[in-house]
Design an enzyme around this catalytic site. Structure first.
Site, PDB file in Angstrom:
ATOM      1  N   GLY A   1       0.635  -1.156   0.188  1.00  0.00           N
ATOM      2  CA  GLY A   1      -0.081  -0.099  -0.040  1.00  0.00           C
ATOM      3  C   GLY A   1       0.975   1.242   0.066  1.00  0.00           C
ATOM      4  O   GLY A   1       0.443   2.254  -0.629  1.00  0.00           O
TER       5      GLY A   1
ATOM      6  N   GLY B   1       3.307   2.208  -1.683  1.00  0.00           N
ATOM      7  CA  GLY B   1       3.849   3.103  -2.978  1.00  0.00           C
ATOM      8  C   GLY B   1       5.212   2.490  -2.939  1.00  0.00           C
ATOM      9  O   GLY B   1       6.045   3.286  -3.695  1.00  0.00           O
TER      10      GLY B   1
ATOM     11  N   ALA C   1       8.877  -2.957   9.579  1.00  0.00           N
ATOM     12  CA  ALA C   1       9.651  -2.224  10.049  1.00  0.00           C
ATOM     13  C   ALA C   1      10.058  -0.843   9.349  1.00  0.00           C
ATOM     14  O   ALA C   1      11.343  -0.615   9.358  1.00  0.00           O
ATOM     15  CB  ALA C   1      11.189  -3.048  10.489  1.00  0.00           C
TER      16      ALA C   1
ATOM     17  N   ARG D   1      10.755  -0.638   6.372  1.00  0.00           N
ATOM     18  CA  ARG D   1      12.109  -0.864   5.857  1.00  0.00           C
ATOM     19  C   ARG D   1      12.204  -0.812   4.282  1.00  0.00           C
ATOM     20  O   ARG D   1      13.173  -0.918   3.715  1.00  0.00           O
ATOM     21  CB  ARG D   1      12.560  -2.372   6.059  1.00  0.00           C
ATOM     22  CG  ARG D   1      11.733  -3.487   5.684  1.00  0.00           C
ATOM     23  CD  ARG D   1      12.386  -4.730   5.861  1.00  0.00           C
ATOM     24  NE  ARG D   1      13.504  -5.166   5.590  1.00  0.00           N
ATOM     25  CZ  ARG D   1      13.862  -5.712   4.353  1.00  0.00           C
ATOM     26  NH1 ARG D   1      12.802  -5.644   3.429  1.00  0.00           N
ATOM     27  NH2 ARG D   1      14.974  -5.780   3.927  1.00  0.00           N
TER      28      ARG D   1
ATOM     29  N   LYS E   1      15.029   7.880   4.880  1.00  0.00           N
ATOM     30  CA  LYS E   1      14.935   6.978   5.951  1.00  0.00           C
ATOM     31  C   LYS E   1      13.509   6.518   6.174  1.00  0.00           C
ATOM     32  O   LYS E   1      12.716   6.773   5.316  1.00  0.00           O
ATOM     33  CB  LYS E   1      15.116   8.076   7.160  1.00  0.00           C
ATOM     34  CG  LYS E   1      16.435   8.454   7.473  1.00  0.00           C
ATOM     35  CD  LYS E   1      16.885   9.037   8.978  1.00  0.00           C
ATOM     36  CE  LYS E   1      16.195  10.497   9.228  1.00  0.00           C
ATOM     37  NZ  LYS E   1      16.827  10.932  10.391  1.00  0.00           N
ATOM     38  N   GLY E   2      13.243   5.690   7.015  1.00  0.00           N
ATOM     39  CA  GLY E   2      11.824   5.047   7.094  1.00  0.00           C
ATOM     40  C   GLY E   2      10.764   5.977   7.612  1.00  0.00           C
ATOM     41  O   GLY E   2      10.995   7.007   8.255  1.00  0.00           O
ATOM     42  N   VAL E   3       9.526   5.579   7.269  1.00  0.00           N
ATOM     43  CA  VAL E   3       8.493   6.633   7.594  1.00  0.00           C
ATOM     44  C   VAL E   3       7.264   5.876   7.934  1.00  0.00           C
ATOM     45  O   VAL E   3       6.378   6.304   8.591  1.00  0.00           O
ATOM     46  CB  VAL E   3       8.189   7.500   6.455  1.00  0.00           C
ATOM     47  CG1 VAL E   3       7.747   6.867   5.215  1.00  0.00           C
ATOM     48  CG2 VAL E   3       7.127   8.769   6.890  1.00  0.00           C
ATOM     49  N   GLY E   4       7.048   4.687   7.220  1.00  0.00           N
ATOM     50  CA  GLY E   4       6.007   4.102   7.269  1.00  0.00           C
ATOM     51  C   GLY E   4       5.165   3.676   8.516  1.00  0.00           C
ATOM     52  O   GLY E   4       4.054   4.037   8.636  1.00  0.00           O
ATOM     53  N   GLU E   5       5.710   3.529   9.624  1.00  0.00           N
ATOM     54  CA  GLU E   5       5.278   3.544  10.928  1.00  0.00           C
ATOM     55  C   GLU E   5       4.941   4.715  12.030  1.00  0.00           C
ATOM     56  O   GLU E   5       4.389   4.832  12.908  1.00  0.00           O
ATOM     57  CB  GLU E   5       5.698   2.306  11.760  1.00  0.00           C
ATOM     58  CG  GLU E   5       5.981   1.013  11.123  1.00  0.00           C
ATOM     59  CD  GLU E   5       6.908  -0.006  11.689  1.00  0.00           C
ATOM     60  OE1 GLU E   5       6.483  -0.608  12.633  1.00  0.00           O
ATOM     61  OE2 GLU E   5       8.117   0.080  11.441  1.00  0.00           O
TER      62      GLU E   5
END
Lengths: 763, 289, 160
Positions: free
Chosen positions: A489, A491, A529, A531, A717-721
Site C-alpha cells: 500500500g 507505494g 519495520a 524498511r 529514512k523510514g517513515v511507514g510506521e
C-alpha cells in the site's frame, strides 16, 4: 541532480487499482478450485479430545477435511521471526496448524474444502468435537500469579512469560538514579486494537502432487511465508512458491510471515484434496483470530536535574501477547528500544519487558511494533516531569531532544537528526505559543498537546535484515528490477523504481519493477519495520553501480573509448561532463543493449546486501475540544513534522504520515477490543470497532522536515510506521491542557472521560 | 428461496396469501439479508415491494405528509417537503448507517426492524405518525406504541402484513421537533443514546411536549414524567435541566460493551434531553442555540 | 431453484439463471468475473463493494441479486471510456488517494454517484457523503482532495 527522487511521480499501480484491474488474493479463481471454511474453538482453553468428521465427509460437495489427525504436527511460528531471529536467540515455535489444545476463542480446530463456500460452512456444523475445558487466564497480572493456568506450559514453564524477560541496559540507571534531583513516575494502560486492513487474510494454495506448492496470498513477507510453509509441510523450500497476485489490501504488520493461518490451512487442504483451495477470512475471523496490538501497562520513571536535564530512565512493560508468541518477544524489544526510551538524551537506561501469554487472541506486529505503547508511556512521564518542574512541556522536550552526533544506546549511530526542527514545526503549526496553558471555562474547552519520538528504517539489529535482487537491461534498453518486496500500500514499488531509474540513469517510462513473488527474485525479508524503501533501495543503488559498470565496460569496447569516461544519463550513453574531449556522440542504451544482445551479451546484475539502520524522527501536536457534559473529545487539528531524510515521493510520504495520524487518533480516542469472558472479543465487525470514518477526520498538516541521511539511499529514512507513534501522546496531552485532567489509560472513550470529569469537578 | 417482484399492493397480498406465512416482505433488505443468512429470520419467499409506484410516493395530503413505505431514507432526507416540515427527521435519516445504507434502506424498515436505537424511527416517533397497514382483512392505521413488541421485535408480521405508508401530521407554526444523538462515530455506528422531542411553545411556555429516548427500553421510550411536568413550564435552561432529570425516571438503559455503560448513559441522558429541548426552542426562536 | 435475471452491466445486457439467495456482489464477481468490485466485510459496513445501480451508489454485498432485475448497473470496470480514465480515477491516482487500493473501486463509485448528484460539494459534504467507505491506509485527506479536484475538472469539462 535526480530526475525522479524527490518528485511526486504518480504511483505506478494507480491505474490497476483505480480501474479494478489490479488483482488481490481474493480475485484469484483457479480452474477446479475448492473453497474452504474453518471450525474454531468456542472455548478459551480446552483439550481437544476428538474430532469426528465422518458425517461432514459424507456431504455432497465436501472434498477434504483437515484436522490435527491428518495434518503435520510441526511446531512453527506464523510470523517472520521464525526465520529472522538473530543468533544466538531462538524464535519461539509454539504453533501448529491444529493442535491438541485450543488456547483462545477462535483457535483453529478443523478445516473443510468443498465445491462452494456455502457447502464448506454447512459441513462445519456436522463436525463433532469433544473438548475438555481447562481453566483460562485473560490478563497479564492474573497470568503472572503463582498457580495461574498455563497457556503454553512447554514454552513458558511455570510463569506464562513468553520467550524470557527482554532487558535493555545502557549506562547504569541504578547507580546514577540518585544523582537526579526530581523524579517523575507514571503508569499507563493501553488497550488492544486491530489492524482492520481492508482486505481480510486469504490464500489460494495449489498443490501439485508431484511436490510443488504454489500459494497466492496476502502475506506482506513472501519469502518468510515460503520458508515457513516449507518447514510446516517438510518440503524443499525450492518447491514452495509464494506470490502476491500482486497486490495486498493493507498490511500494518498483521501479515508478517503468514496471513494469520490462511496459507497454512489452504495448503493443508490443497495437499489433501490435490486441487487448488481458496480460503478467505471473513471479516469476523480477521477481527477475532489474527494478530492484534498488544494491550498492557507500562511503568516509567525518570530521574532528572532541577534544570530539566534527564539523568536516567527506568521502565517496566507488561504486555498481553495472547495465546501464541508470534512476534511478541521481538516487539517487547522495540517497545523498550524505540518507544519507552524515545528520542531523548538519556545517559542511563534500564528496561525490562515482560511478554505474557494469556488465553486470548494473539497480539503481534502492528504499525509501530510496540513503539506506540512505549511512546505513550514515556511521553506521559515527560509531561508529568514538566508539570513537577513547572516547565512548558515543549521546552522540556527541546532541552532533552536528541540531535546530530549524539551518543545513544543503539548499536548504530544517529546518522541524521532534525528532531528539534520537528518539535518546533509541529508546535508552530498547532499555535502552541498562543494556545497552550490558556485557562478554559464553560462546557466546551480547548487545549493543545505535543509528543515526539523515533523509530527505525528496518529491523536490524532486532532481527535479521537483508535483501537480494536482480537488475537487468532488456534487449530494448529498458530496465527490469526484480525484487521479492511486496506492495502492501505505501507505494514502495513506485519509490523503489524512482530510486532505481535515477541510480541507473534510465527514464522511468522504460523501467519496470517485478515484485511480490518468490519465483521472480531471491530473498527479501518483506515489508515490515518501515524498511522497504530504505533497505531495498539500499541494495538497488549498489546494484545500479554494478550494472552501470557492466554497461560501461562493454560500451567502452564497443565504442572504443575508455569505460571510465562514460556516463549513462536518461537512457543515453554519454561522455562524463569532466571527461577529456572529444566527447562521444550520445548513444541510446536501447541501441547498445540490442547490439550487445546480437553479440551474446545482456547486462544483468544480482546482489545481496544487509543495510545499516537510520533512525527517523518526528513530532506531533494536537488541538482538541472537550465537552464537559458528555466527555466527548473532538480533535480539531493534528500537525505532524517528520524528519524522514529525503522524501523520494513527497505525496506518498504525506500519505504515510496522514495515515498514521488517523490511526493514532483512533488509538487515542476510540479503538478498543473489548473482551467478554465466555464469549470472546465483542468487536467482530467494522460497526462494532470504532476506527475513524471519513467524517471523523480533523484538519491535518503533515510537514516534511528536509533532511539527508548519509546511510540511506539518496538520503532516505523510514517513515511507514512513524505517524502512528506520537499521536496518542499529543492528543492526551492536549486533553490535559483543556480540562486539567491527565489520563493514564487509553482510549479516551466518553465514558472514561466523563467519569474522571465528575470525579474532579463534581456533578 | 423464491424472489417475487410485486408491482402493486394487491399483488403483494396475493403473494403473501400464496406463501401462507412463509414469505417476508423485502424493501431495502439491509437488515433482512443478513438476518436470513445468520438464521435470525426465516423466509422461503421474498416479496420485493420497492417497485410499487404508490409505495415510493412522498406527498402532502390533507394536512399530513405521507411517506410511502418503500421510499428510501435518502429519498426522504433529500425531499423538499420533508426538509421543509421535519428537519429533525432529515437529521436522523442521515444517521442510519451511511449514505450507502440510506440509499436503499427505508423509514418503514427502520420502524419494523424495531431496534430500539434506530435513529430514523426515533425521530419519527415523536411526530405522531400513523402507520398504514394492509393485510387480508383490509387497511388499518396504527400509532407508534402499537408497533414495538420488544427488542428488535415488531408487532407487524412481515409474512402477512404490508405497511404501505407513514402519515405524519404537519406541524403548526408554534411547533417544532428535534433529534439529538450521542455517538462514538458519526457514521457506521449505532448511537450510545438518542433523544427525540417535539413541542408546541406559546408565549414562552411549553403547551405540550412529546419526548422519547433510546436505547433505554423497548422501542422509542416515552419520557412520560418529563412530558407531563413540562406542560405550562417556562422555556428556560432550568426547565430543560429538570426535564432531563425527570426523563431518567422512565429510562432503564443497559450497559453495552462498546456503546457506553448504564452509568454513562444515565449521566448523559439528561444532557441529551436538555439539548433536544434547546434545539426546539432555538428553532422557534424562543432561545439562542 | 434458479430464477431468470435480466440486467444491464456496464452497458452490456445480461441474461442468466441465478439462485435468488445469492448476493449481487457474488454474481458480479463469481459469475461475471468483474472482480474490481471488492468484498471487505460482506455486511454493508465498509463500502468496498459499492456499485452504481440506476444512478444510485449501493452496497452490492448486502443486496439480493434479484434487485438487479431490469436495472442499469455500473461497476468500476465500466468507468474508463475509450481508454480514457474518468477524472475521478485520474485524480485518485495523481493525488495519492490510493494506497493498498482495496477500498479504491468502491470509493470511486461512491464519489461518482456523489458528483453526479452534487457537482459542487463542499469538503464537509464529501466527508459526510463518503463516510460509508472505510479506508485504513490514507487517512482520507488525499481522497477528499481528489474528489474535490475531480469535481472541479468535471465542472470545467461541462462548461467547455
Amino acid at each position: 541532480m535526480t530526475k525522479y527522487v524527490g518528485k511526486n511521480i504518480p504511483r505506478l499501480d494507480g491505474y490497476d487499482k483505480a480501474t479494478g484491474r489490479g488483482l488481490y488474493t481474493t480475485d484469484i479463481y483457479l480452474p477446479h478450485m475448492l473453497h474452504a471454511a474453518v471450525l474454531r474453538s468456542p472455548y478459551a482453553h480446552a483439550k481437544v479430545i476428538s474430532v469426528d468428521v465422518s458425517e461432514a465427509e459424507k456431504m455432497e460437495g465436501v472434498v477434504a477435511i483437515a484436522t490435527k489427525d491428518n495434518t503435520p504436527r510441526t511446531y512453527f511460528n506464523a510470523t517472520a521471526s521464525m526465520f529472522l531471529t538473530n543468533l544466538p536467540d531462538k524464535p519461539v515455535l509454539d504453533q501448529q496448524i491444529f493442535s491438541d489444545v485450543v488456547r483462545y476463542i477462535g483457535d483453529e480446530v478443523a478445516a473443510v474444502a468443498a465445491e462452494t463456500e456455502a457447502i464448506a460452512k454447512e459441513a462445519l456444523k456436522k463436525i463433532k468435537v469433544v473438548y475438555e475445558e481447562l481453566p483460562a487466564v485473560y490478563n497479564v497480572d492474573d497470568a503472572m500469579k503463582d498457580g495461574a493456568p498455563q497457556v503454553q506450559p512447554d514454552f513458558s514453564p511455570g510463569n506464562n512469560v513468553c520467550g524470557g524477560v527482554v532487558k535493555i541496559r545502557y549506562g547504569d540507571a541504578e547507580a546514577n538514579w540518585d544523582k537526579g534531583e526530581v523524579f517523575a513516575e507514571t503508569k499507563v494502560y493501553m488497550q488492544r486494537i486491530k489492524q482492520a486492513q481492508l482486505e481480510t487474510h486469504g490464500a489460494v494454495a495449489d498443490y501439485n502432487p508431484k511436490g510443488h506448492l504454489k500459494v497466492y496470498s496476502t502475506t506482506q513477507t513472501p519469502y518468510p511465508a515460503k520458508m515457513i510453509l516449507a518447514t510446516i509441510f517438510d518440503m524443499p523450500a525450492s518447491n514452495v512458491h509464494v506470490k502476491n497476485p500482486p497486490y495486498v489490501g493493507g498490511g500494518f504488520g498483521v501479515r508478517i510471515g503468514l496471513s494469520a493461518k490462511a496459507e497454512a490451512i489452504a495448503s493443508a487442504l490443497s495437499i489433501l484434496a490435490k486441487r487448488p483451495v481458496k480460503y478467505i477470512y471473513s471479516r469476523s475471523e480477521d477481527f477475532l483470530t489474527s494478530d492484534s496490538r498488544h494491550e498492557g501497562y507500562i511503568v516509567s520513571k525518570i530521574s532528572a536535574m532541577k534544570d530539566g536535564t534527564f539523568v536516567a530512565l527506568d521502565t517496566r512493560a507488561y504486555m498481553n501477547t495472547g495465546a501464541y508468541a508470534t512476534l511478541g518477544v521481538e516487539l517487547a524489544g522495540v517497545t523498550g528500544a524505540n518507544g519507552t526510551s524515545g528520542a531523548y538524551r538519556f545517559p542511563n537506561i534500564h528496561y525490562d519487558g515482560y511478554v505474557i501469554y494469556t488465553n486470548q487472541e494473539t497480539a503481534g506486529a502492528f504499525r509501530g511494533f510496540g513503539a506506540p505503547q512505549g511512546a505513550f508511556a514515556l511521553e506521559t512521564c515527560v509531561d508529568q516531569l514538566a508539570k513537577q518542574l513547572g516547565r512548558d512541556p515543549l521546552d522540556l522536550r527541546l532541552q532533552n531532544a536528541l540531535r546530530d552526533g549524539d551518543e545513544w544506546w543503539f548499536p548504530y549511530p544517529i546518522t541524521s537528526c532534525k528532531l528539534m526542527d520537528c518539535l518546533k514545526e509541529a508546535a508552530k503549526s498547532i499555535g502552541w505559543d498562543e494556545k497552550r496553558g490558556k485557562k478554559q471555562t464553560g462546557t466546551i474547552r480547548r487545549g493543545v498537546g505535543i509528543g515526539c519520538g523515533t523509530h527505525v528504517s528496518n529491523g536490524a539489529p532486532f532481527c535479521l535484515d537483508y535483501n537480494a535482487a536482480f537488475m537487468r537491461i532488456e534487449v530494448d534498453g529498458s530496465l527490469l528490477v526484480s525484487s521479492a518486496v511486496p506492495e502492501i500500500g505505501p507505494g514502495s514499488t513506485t519509490g523503489l523504481l524512482q530510486i532505481a531509474a535515477d541510480a541507473v540513469g534510465v527514464p522511468m517510462e522504460n523501467a519496470r519493477f517485478a515484485f511480490g513473488d518468490t519465483d521472480v527474485a531471491p530473498f527479501d525479508v518483506g515489508s515490515h519495520a518501515s524498511r522497504t524503501l530504505y533497505s531495498a533501495g539500499y541494495l538497488l543503488v549498489r546494484l545500479a553501480v554494478d550494472l552501470r559498470e557492466q554497461i560501461f565496460e562493454w560500451a567502452g569496447k564497443f565504442l572504443d573509448v575508455d569505460p571510465s569516461t562514460l556516463d549513462l544519463v536518461d537512457g543515453q550513453i554519454v561522455s562524463k561532463c569532466d571527461a577529456a574531449e572529444p566527447h562521444i556522440e550520445p548513444t541510446p542504451l536501447s541501441y547498445l543493449a540490442h547490439q550487445a544482445h546480437l553479440r551474446a551479451k545482456q547486462f544483468v546484475v544480482s546482489g545481496c546486501k544487509a543495510p545499516t539502520n537510520s533512525p527517523p524522527f518526528h513530532a506531533h501536536a494536537a488541538e482538541v475540544e472537550v465537552d464537559m457534559e458528555t466527555g466527548m473529545i473532538k480533535v480539531l487539528k493534528l500537525a505532524a513534522a517528520h524528519d524522514v531524510g529525503v522524501a523520494v515521493n513527497p505525496i506518498l510520504v504525506e500519505g504515510q504520515i496522514e495515515s498514521g495520524l488517523i490511526m493514532g487518533l483512533g488509538y487515542a480516542l476510540r479503538e478498543e477490543m473489548t473482551y467478554q469472558e465466555g464469549k470472546g472479543f465483542y468487536n467482530d465487525s467494522y460497526h462494532k470497532y470504532m476506527l475513524p470514518t471519513m467524517d471523523e477526520t480533523p484538519e491535518m498538516e503533515s510537514i516534511i522536515v528536509e533532511g539527508f541521511d548519509p546511510d540511506g539511499p539518496f538520503g532516505v529514512k523510514g517513515v511507514g510506521e512513524c505517524g502512528m507513534i506520537p499521536t496518542a501522546p499529543a492528543i492526551v496531552g492536549a486533553v490535559e491542557d483543556a480540562i486539567g485532567i491527565r489520563f493514564y489509560e487509553i482510549p479516551l472513550t466518553p465514558g472514561r472521560v466523563l467519569k474522571k470529569i465528575k470525579e474532579v469537578y463534581g456533578d | 428461496m423464491k424472489y417475487l417482484i410485486a408491482n402493486s399492493t394487491t399483488e403483494v397480498l396475493e403473494f403473501l396469501k400464496e406463501a401462507g406465512g412463509t414469505a417476508s416482505i423485502l424493501a431495502g433488505g439491509t437488515d433482512l439479508v443478513l438476518d436470513i443468512e445468520s438464521g435470525k429470520k426465516k423466509a422461503d419467499v421474498l416479496i420485493d415491494v420497492t417497485r410499487i409506484p404508490e409505495l415510493k410516493k412522498i406527498e402532502e395530503v390533507d394536512g399530513f405528509l405521507e411517506i410511502g413505505a418503500a421510499a428510501t431514507l435518502t429519498e426522504i432526507h433529500s425531499h423538499p417537503l420533508v426538509r421543509k416540515y421535519f428537519p429533525s427527521l432529515v437529521k436522523a435519516c442521515k444517521k442510519v448507517g451511511s449514505r450507502l445504507i440510506q440509499n436503499v434502506a427505508t423509514l418503514a424498515g427502520n420502524v419494523i426492524t424495531a431496534q430500539p436505537a434506530a435513529d430514523a424511527g426515533m425521530a419519527l416517533s415523536v411526530l405522531d405518525p400513523r402507520f398504514v397497514l394492509v393485510d387480508e382483512e383490509g387497511t388499518r392505521e396504527c400509532y407508534v406504541d402499537d408497533m414495538y413488541a420488544g427488542f428488535g421485535v415488531s408487532t407487524l408480521d412481515s409474512g402477512r402484513t404490508l405497511m404501505t405508508k407513514i402519515r405524519i401530521p404537519l406541524p403548526k407554526e408554534n411547533e417544532a421537533a428535534s433529534f439529538q444523538r450521542l455517538e462514538l462515530r458519526k457514521s457506521l455506528s449505532l448511537p450510545m443514546l438518542n433523544v427525540a422531542a417535539m413541542a408546541a411553545i406559546k408565549e414562552g411556555k411549553f403547551e405540550w411536549v412529546r419526548l422519547r429516548m433510546a436505547p433505554v427500553g423497548k422501542g422509542p421510550v416515552r419520557a412520560v414524567e418529563a412530558e407531563e411536568w413540562l406542560v405550562g413550564k417556562e422555556v428556560s435552561e432550568e426547565t430543560f435541566e429538570r426535564a432531563g432529570e425527570l426523563a431518567l425516571e422512565n429510562a432503564n438503559p443497559r450497559s453495552n460493551p462498546l456503546r457506553g455503560s448504564k452509568e454513562y448513559r444515565e449521566a448523559t441522558l439528561p444532557v441529551m434531553v436538555k439539548r433536544a429541548l434547546l434545539e426546539i426552542a432555538t428553532q422557534l426562536n424562543v432561545m439562542e442555540g | 431453484m434458479k430464477e431468470r435475471l435480466v440486467t444491464t452491466v456496464n452497458g452490456r445486457r445480461i441474461e442468466r439463471y441465478v439462485d435468488p439467495s445469492m448476493r449481487l456482489v457474488d454474481f458480479l464477481r463469481d459469475e461475471l468475473l468483474l472482480t474490481g468490485t471488492k468484498i471487505g466485510c460482506k455486511q454493508g459496513e465498509c463500502g468496498a463493494c459499492t456499485i452504481i445501480m440506476n444512478g444510485t451508489a449501493v452496497l452490492s454485498c448486502i443486496m439480493p441479486v434479484m434487485k438487479a432485475m431490469d436495472a442499469e448497473i455500473l461497476t468500476i470496470e465500466g468507468l474508463e471510456k475509450d481508454g480514457k480514465l474518468h477524472p475521478i480515477q485520474d485524480e485518485f491516482i495523481k493525488g495519492g488517494a490510493i494506497q493498498c487500493g482495496f477500498c479504491t473501486p468502491g470509493f470511486i463509485m461512491g464519489a461518482k454517484a456523489l458528483l453526479d448528484e452534487n457537482p459542487s460539494p463542499t469538503s464537509e459534504e464529501v466527508r459526510e457523503e463518503l463516510s460509508g467507505h472505510i479506508c485504513r491506509c490514507t487517512g482520507y485527506k488525499k481522497i477528499e482532495d481528489a474528489v474535490l479536484k475531480a469535481a472541479e475538472r468535471l465542472r470545467e469539462e461541462k462548461d467547455d
